[in-house]
Write a protein that holds these residues in place. Structure first.
Motif, PDB file in Angstrom:
ATOM      1  N   PRO A 256       0.812  -1.232   0.000  1.00 24.79           N
ATOM      2  CA  PRO A 256       0.000   0.000   0.000  1.00 24.79           C
ATOM      3  C   PRO A 256       0.840   1.274   0.000  1.00 24.79           C
ATOM      4  O   PRO A 256       0.468   2.261  -0.658  1.00 24.79           O
ATOM      5  CB  PRO A 256      -0.828  -0.130   1.290  1.00 24.79           C
ATOM      6  CG  PRO A 256      -0.897  -1.598   1.552  1.00 24.79           C
ATOM      7  CD  PRO A 256       0.431  -2.128   1.120  1.00 24.79           C
ATOM      8  N   LEU A 257       1.975   1.271   0.708  1.00 20.10           N
ATOM      9  CA  LEU A 257       2.845   2.449   0.729  1.00 20.10           C
ATOM     10  C   LEU A 257       3.386   2.744  -0.666  1.00 20.10           C
ATOM     11  O   LEU A 257       3.335   3.877  -1.154  1.00 20.10           O
ATOM     12  CB  LEU A 257       4.012   2.228   1.699  1.00 20.10           C
ATOM     13  CG  LEU A 257       3.661   1.967   3.165  1.00 20.10           C
ATOM     14  CD1 LEU A 257       4.925   1.629   3.947  1.00 20.10           C
ATOM     15  CD2 LEU A 257       2.969   3.176   3.775  1.00 20.10           C
ATOM     16  N   GLY A 258       3.923   1.703  -1.305  1.00 20.78           N
ATOM     17  CA  GLY A 258       4.493   1.904  -2.629  1.00 20.78           C
ATOM     18  C   GLY A 258       3.460   2.233  -3.685  1.00 20.78           C
ATOM     19  O   GLY A 258       3.729   3.027  -4.600  1.00 20.78           O
ATOM     20  N   MET A 259       2.267   1.644  -3.572  1.00 22.66           N
ATOM     21  CA  MET A 259       1.247   1.910  -4.580  1.00 22.66           C
ATOM     22  C   MET A 259       0.750   3.353  -4.516  1.00 22.66           C
ATOM     23  O   MET A 259       0.530   3.986  -5.549  1.00 22.66           O
ATOM     24  CB  MET A 259       0.070   0.942  -4.395  1.00 22.66           C
ATOM     25  CG  MET A 259       0.431  -0.523  -4.590  1.00 22.66           C
ATOM     26  SD  MET A 259       1.320  -0.904  -6.121  1.00 22.66           S
ATOM     27  CE  MET A 259       3.056  -0.779  -5.616  1.00 22.66           C
ATOM     28  N   VAL A 260       0.574   3.873  -3.324  1.00 27.70           N
ATOM     29  CA  VAL A 260       0.150   5.267  -3.200  1.00 27.70           C
ATOM     30  C   VAL A 260       1.242   6.201  -3.698  1.00 27.70           C
ATOM     31  O   VAL A 260       0.972   7.180  -4.424  1.00 27.70           O
ATOM     32  CB  VAL A 260      -0.227   5.584  -1.741  1.00 27.70           C
ATOM     33  CG1 VAL A 260      -0.483   7.075  -1.559  1.00 27.70           C
ATOM     34  CG2 VAL A 260      -1.465   4.787  -1.333  1.00 27.70           C
ATOM     35  N   ALA A 261       2.501   5.920  -3.349  1.00 26.76           N
ATOM     36  CA  ALA A 261       3.605   6.748  -3.826  1.00 26.76           C
ATOM     37  C   ALA A 261       3.671   6.734  -5.351  1.00 26.76           C
ATOM     38  O   ALA A 261       3.844   7.780  -5.987  1.00 26.76           O
ATOM     39  CB  ALA A 261       4.924   6.247  -3.231  1.00 26.76           C
ATOM     40  N   GLY A 262       3.549   5.549  -5.939  1.00 27.10           N
ATOM     41  CA  GLY A 262       3.594   5.456  -7.389  1.00 27.10           C
ATOM     42  C   GLY A 262       2.432   6.160  -8.058  1.00 27.10           C
ATOM     43  O   GLY A 262       2.604   6.855  -9.074  1.00 27.10           O
ATOM     44  N   ALA A 263       1.238   6.015  -7.497  1.00 26.52           N
ATOM     45  CA  ALA A 263       0.067   6.664  -8.083  1.00 26.52           C
ATOM     46  C   ALA A 263       0.179   8.178  -7.997  1.00 26.52           C
ATOM     47  O   ALA A 263      -0.170   8.901  -8.945  1.00 26.52           O
ATOM     48  CB  ALA A 263      -1.202   6.191  -7.381  1.00 26.52           C
ATOM     49  N   LEU A 264       0.691   8.691  -6.873  1.00 29.02           N
ATOM     50  CA  LEU A 264       0.855  10.141  -6.740  1.00 29.02           C
ATOM     51  C   LEU A 264       1.911  10.663  -7.704  1.00 29.02           C
ATOM     52  O   LEU A 264       1.747  11.749  -8.287  1.00 29.02           O
ATOM     53  CB  LEU A 264       1.242  10.489  -5.302  1.00 29.02           C
ATOM     54  CG  LEU A 264       0.131  10.363  -4.252  1.00 29.02           C
ATOM     55  CD1 LEU A 264       0.684  10.581  -2.854  1.00 29.02           C
ATOM     56  CD2 LEU A 264      -0.990  11.354  -4.543  1.00 29.02           C
ATOM     57  N   ALA A 265       2.995   9.895  -7.878  1.00 29.71           N
ATOM     58  CA  ALA A 265       4.033  10.315  -8.828  1.00 29.71           C
ATOM     59  C   ALA A 265       3.466  10.368 -10.243  1.00 29.71           C
ATOM     60  O   ALA A 265       3.692  11.334 -10.989  1.00 29.71           O
ATOM     61  CB  ALA A 265       5.222   9.363  -8.759  1.00 29.71           C
TER      62      ALA A 265
ATOM     63  N   ALA B  62      10.172   4.383   2.577  1.00 28.82           N
ATOM     64  CA  ALA B  62       9.593   3.379   3.470  1.00 28.82           C
ATOM     65  C   ALA B  62       9.319   2.080   2.711  1.00 28.82           C
ATOM     66  O   ALA B  62       9.612   0.977   3.191  1.00 28.82           O
ATOM     67  CB  ALA B  62       8.314   3.919   4.096  1.00 28.82           C
ATOM     68  N   PHE B  63       8.749   2.221   1.529  1.00 29.98           N
ATOM     69  CA  PHE B  63       8.518   1.056   0.670  1.00 29.98           C
ATOM     70  C   PHE B  63       9.830   0.362   0.339  1.00 29.98           C
ATOM     71  O   PHE B  63       9.938  -0.875   0.385  1.00 29.98           O
ATOM     72  CB  PHE B  63       7.814   1.518  -0.600  1.00 29.98           C
ATOM     73  CG  PHE B  63       7.641   0.454  -1.652  1.00 29.98           C
ATOM     74  CD1 PHE B  63       6.694  -0.549  -1.498  1.00 29.98           C
ATOM     75  CD2 PHE B  63       8.423   0.458  -2.786  1.00 29.98           C
ATOM     76  CE1 PHE B  63       6.531  -1.527  -2.463  1.00 29.98           C
ATOM     77  CE2 PHE B  63       8.266  -0.506  -3.764  1.00 29.98           C
ATOM     78  CZ  PHE B  63       7.321  -1.504  -3.598  1.00 29.98           C
ATOM     79  N   SER B  64      10.860   1.152   0.037  1.00 30.72           N
ATOM     80  CA  SER B  64      12.155   0.590  -0.349  1.00 30.72           C
ATOM     81  C   SER B  64      12.787  -0.217   0.776  1.00 30.72           C
ATOM     82  O   SER B  64      13.298  -1.317   0.556  1.00 30.72           O
ATOM     83  CB  SER B  64      13.097   1.724  -0.779  1.00 30.72           C
ATOM     84  OG  SER B  64      14.368   1.211  -1.117  1.00 30.72           O
ATOM     85  N   VAL B  65      12.743   0.293   2.004  1.00 31.26           N
ATOM     86  CA  VAL B  65      13.411  -0.413   3.101  1.00 31.26           C
ATOM     87  C   VAL B  65      12.672  -1.703   3.457  1.00 31.26           C
ATOM     88  O   VAL B  65      13.292  -2.714   3.802  1.00 31.26           O
ATOM     89  CB  VAL B  65      13.559   0.516   4.332  1.00 31.26           C
ATOM     90  CG1 VAL B  65      12.230   0.736   5.035  1.00 31.26           C
ATOM     91  CG2 VAL B  65      14.591  -0.041   5.303  1.00 31.26           C
ATOM     92  N   LEU B  66      11.346  -1.699   3.335  1.00 34.34           N
ATOM     93  CA  LEU B  66      10.600  -2.934   3.594  1.00 34.34           C
ATOM     94  C   LEU B  66      10.859  -3.981   2.517  1.00 34.34           C
ATOM     95  O   LEU B  66      11.091  -5.161   2.812  1.00 34.34           O
ATOM     96  CB  LEU B  66       9.102  -2.625   3.683  1.00 34.34           C
ATOM     97  CG  LEU B  66       8.603  -1.986   4.980  1.00 34.34           C
ATOM     98  CD1 LEU B  66       7.166  -1.523   4.816  1.00 34.34           C
ATOM     99  CD2 LEU B  66       8.736  -2.952   6.145  1.00 34.34           C
ATOM    100  N   VAL B  67      10.839  -3.547   1.259  1.00 40.18           N
ATOM    101  CA  VAL B  67      11.067  -4.491   0.166  1.00 40.18           C
ATOM    102  C   VAL B  67      12.505  -4.976   0.160  1.00 40.18           C
ATOM    103  O   VAL B  67      12.782  -6.139  -0.170  1.00 40.18           O
ATOM    104  CB  VAL B  67      10.687  -3.838  -1.181  1.00 40.18           C
ATOM    105  CG1 VAL B  67      11.081  -4.736  -2.343  1.00 40.18           C
ATOM    106  CG2 VAL B  67       9.196  -3.579  -1.227  1.00 40.18           C
ATOM    107  N   ALA B  68      13.451  -4.102   0.535  1.00 38.05           N
ATOM    108  CA  ALA B  68      14.844  -4.543   0.646  1.00 38.05           C
ATOM    109  C   ALA B  68      14.981  -5.646   1.697  1.00 38.05           C
ATOM    110  O   ALA B  68      15.747  -6.600   1.516  1.00 38.05           O
ATOM    111  CB  ALA B  68      15.737  -3.359   0.998  1.00 38.05           C
ATOM    112  N   SER B  69      14.234  -5.535   2.786  1.00 37.19           N
ATOM    113  CA  SER B  69      14.267  -6.576   3.821  1.00 37.19           C
ATOM    114  C   SER B  69      13.709  -7.886   3.290  1.00 37.19           C
ATOM    115  O   SER B  69      14.253  -8.958   3.555  1.00 37.19           O
ATOM    116  CB  SER B  69      13.463  -6.113   5.038  1.00 37.19           C
ATOM    117  OG  SER B  69      13.967  -4.900   5.556  1.00 37.19           O
ATOM    118  N   VAL B  70      12.617  -7.801   2.516  1.00 37.22           N
ATOM    119  CA  VAL B  70      12.055  -9.004   1.899  1.00 37.22           C
ATOM    120  C   VAL B  70      13.059  -9.636   0.952  1.00 37.22           C
ATOM    121  O   VAL B  70      13.291 -10.859   0.973  1.00 37.22           O
ATOM    122  CB  VAL B  70      10.757  -8.647   1.132  1.00 37.22           C
ATOM    123  CG1 VAL B  70      10.248  -9.851   0.347  1.00 37.22           C
ATOM    124  CG2 VAL B  70       9.679  -8.172   2.093  1.00 37.22           C
TER     125      VAL B  70
END
Length: 466
Positions: free
Chosen positions: A94-103, A345-353
């Motif tokens: 959800p964090l990344g999708m909102v960021a991408g949609a706003l961009a 925030a999206f990047s650090v979570l996905v990097a952990s995954v």
């Protein structure tokens, strides 16, 4: 699960997952952090994406499951680690999708000359459309996605071709004004540019023949993505120079030297295509990941229910609700929750995954080449995650919540396998084999003793089959 997609649609989904709306603003963010030395960060991220793609493709071939990286880590390190990884991915989307949609919305609004407030409405419309399309499943909407990806490739290739003749060597100096720290910061935000392979892993079970198709899809996607990212990064530095780090819409400025009547409309269309492709793939992956987590007891089991045409609608609804909440926060308090914060925030979570997924590849796979590449990539990804600054606390918080759930809702032991109707027949066959072996020994002894007229060998008893 019955496979529903082939090589062409699979490649479109993978390209859409990795080549997302982040490319609209990431070149500018990287340029702002490191200057022309951001090209080194781009090179590092594109290089590390090769072993990441290979590792996740190999894991997907071996374990084609909707759980994706959560399934891999569960097999490698146990249910507690798998639960944490699943929660990281489910919370990140959800964090990344909102960021991408706003961009994407910001780009489109600027290109079309609309008011800045229109960006939020465009973002809401694109995000809502992505969730609606996911209701129809990959088999139907994958055709639309394939067409969108083809158009996106053509548009981005056109942008690069138009901008390349205007590259000037003078804009590459000073090369590293922020030093090594700037390059590391650029790499941290650029990880968004190469993430997506872990999301695509959740779709491995959707292929008709994963073992044959995944290597082809991963190789084709990687080639397309590397070509377009490298071109856009070089053009941002060589054409825009220092101005490339100060703008929120670098793609529009790249088209400016050849701006014509339709240049801005093309830019807006490109932004919307980029946004739609990534949103669709990540949402599809997250919905299936949530259903798999519910199936495995890592989230409420009702998430795994209500699947229609292969789409887990309850999990999809939870993702939509999360995106709505994040979007409301971003629109209501833009000074606190901006696109850059959401991206990081999206990047650090996905990097952990990704880090845990690569560790699972090292443990589970047999290929020495892929394991070595995964180990090297894990070192790079770990360093990227460390440059996340204060946001590195975010995976810790989510993992703590996941483990609290895991300990309060332990997974019940698997029920014993019931006896099948064929088991008595298998036992009878074993008795027959032992009896025949004994008769053979008796016959051998009689022939050896020269007593052919001895008592006949007892016949094999009839065994009733159930």
């Amino acid at each position: 699960m019955t496979g529903r997609i082939g090589v062409a649609r699979g490649t479109a989904l993978y390209v859409g997952a990795v080549l997302g709306p982040g490319v609209l603003i990431l070149p500018a963010l990287a340029m702002h952090a490191a200057g022309p030395a951001s090209l080194l960060a781009w090179a590092a991220m594109l290089t590390v994406s090769v072993p990441i793609a290979a590792a996740f493709a190999a894991l997907g071939m071996r374990y084609p499951d909707a759980g994706g990286v959560a399934t891999f880590t569960r097999r490698a390190f146990g249910p507690a680690v798998g639960t944490a990884v699943g929660w990281w991915f489910y919370a990140a989307v959800p964090l990344g999708m909102v960021a991408g949609a706003l961009a994407g919305g910001r780009y489109a609004a600027t290109a079309l000359g609309w008011e800045p407030t229109a960006a939020g409405w465009i973002a809401a419309g694109v995000l809502g459309l992505a969730y609606v399309l996911n209701l129809f499943g990959l088999h139907v909407s994958g055709r639309v996605h394939l067409a969108l990806t083809g158009g996106l490739f053509a548009l981005l290739a056109t942008v690069v071709a138009v901008a390349l003749p205007h590259v000037a060597a003078s804009r590459f100096t000073p090369f590293a004004p922020q030093g090594l720290a700037g390059i590391g910061s650029a790499a941290a935000v650029l990880f968004v540019a190469v993430c997506g392979w872990e999301a695509a892993a959740n779709l491995a079970g959707e292929f008709t023949r994963p073992r044959q198709q995944l290597p082809v899809v991963a190789g084709a996607s990687l080639s397309i993505i590397a070509l377009l990212y490298a071109g856009l990064a070089i053009c941002t530095v060589g054409v825009l120079g220092a101005a490339g780090g100060e703008t929120e819409v670098p793609l529009i400025l790249l088209l400016d030297p050849a701006a014509g009547p339709g240049a801005m409309a093309v830019t807006a269309l490109c932004a919307l295509l980029l946004t739609s492709g990534a949103l669709f793939t990540f949402i599809a992956a997250a919905a299936r990941a949530g259903a798999a987590l519910g199936r495995d007891g890592a989230l409420p089991k009702w998430l795994a229910a209500n699947s229609v045409a292969g789409v887990p609608r309850r999990s999809l609804a939870v993702q939509a609700s999360g995106a709505a909440a994040v979007g409301a926060a971003a629109l209501g308090a833009p000074a606190l929750v901006d696109v850059d914060l959401l991206m990081r925030a999206f990047s650090v979570l996905v990097a952990s995954v990704t880090l845990l997924g690569l560790a699972a590849a090292v443990r589970l796979l047999s290929s020495a080449v892929i394991r070595t590449g995964a180990a090297a990539a894990a070192v790079v990804v770990g360093a990227v995650a460390a440059f996340g600054g204060r946001l590195v606390i975010l995976p810790v918080v989510v993992a703590t919540a996941a483990w609290a759930w895991h300990w309060r809702h332990p997974r019940p032991p698997a029920p014993p396998v019931p006896a099948t109707p064929t088991m008595p027949a298998v036992r009878a066959t074993s008795e027959q084999i032992r009896l025949l072996a004994g008769n053979s020994r008796q016959l051998h002894d009689r022939l050896a003793s020269g007593a052919p007229n001895a008592a006949p060998i007892r016949s094999r008893p009839r065994v009733r089959r159930s």
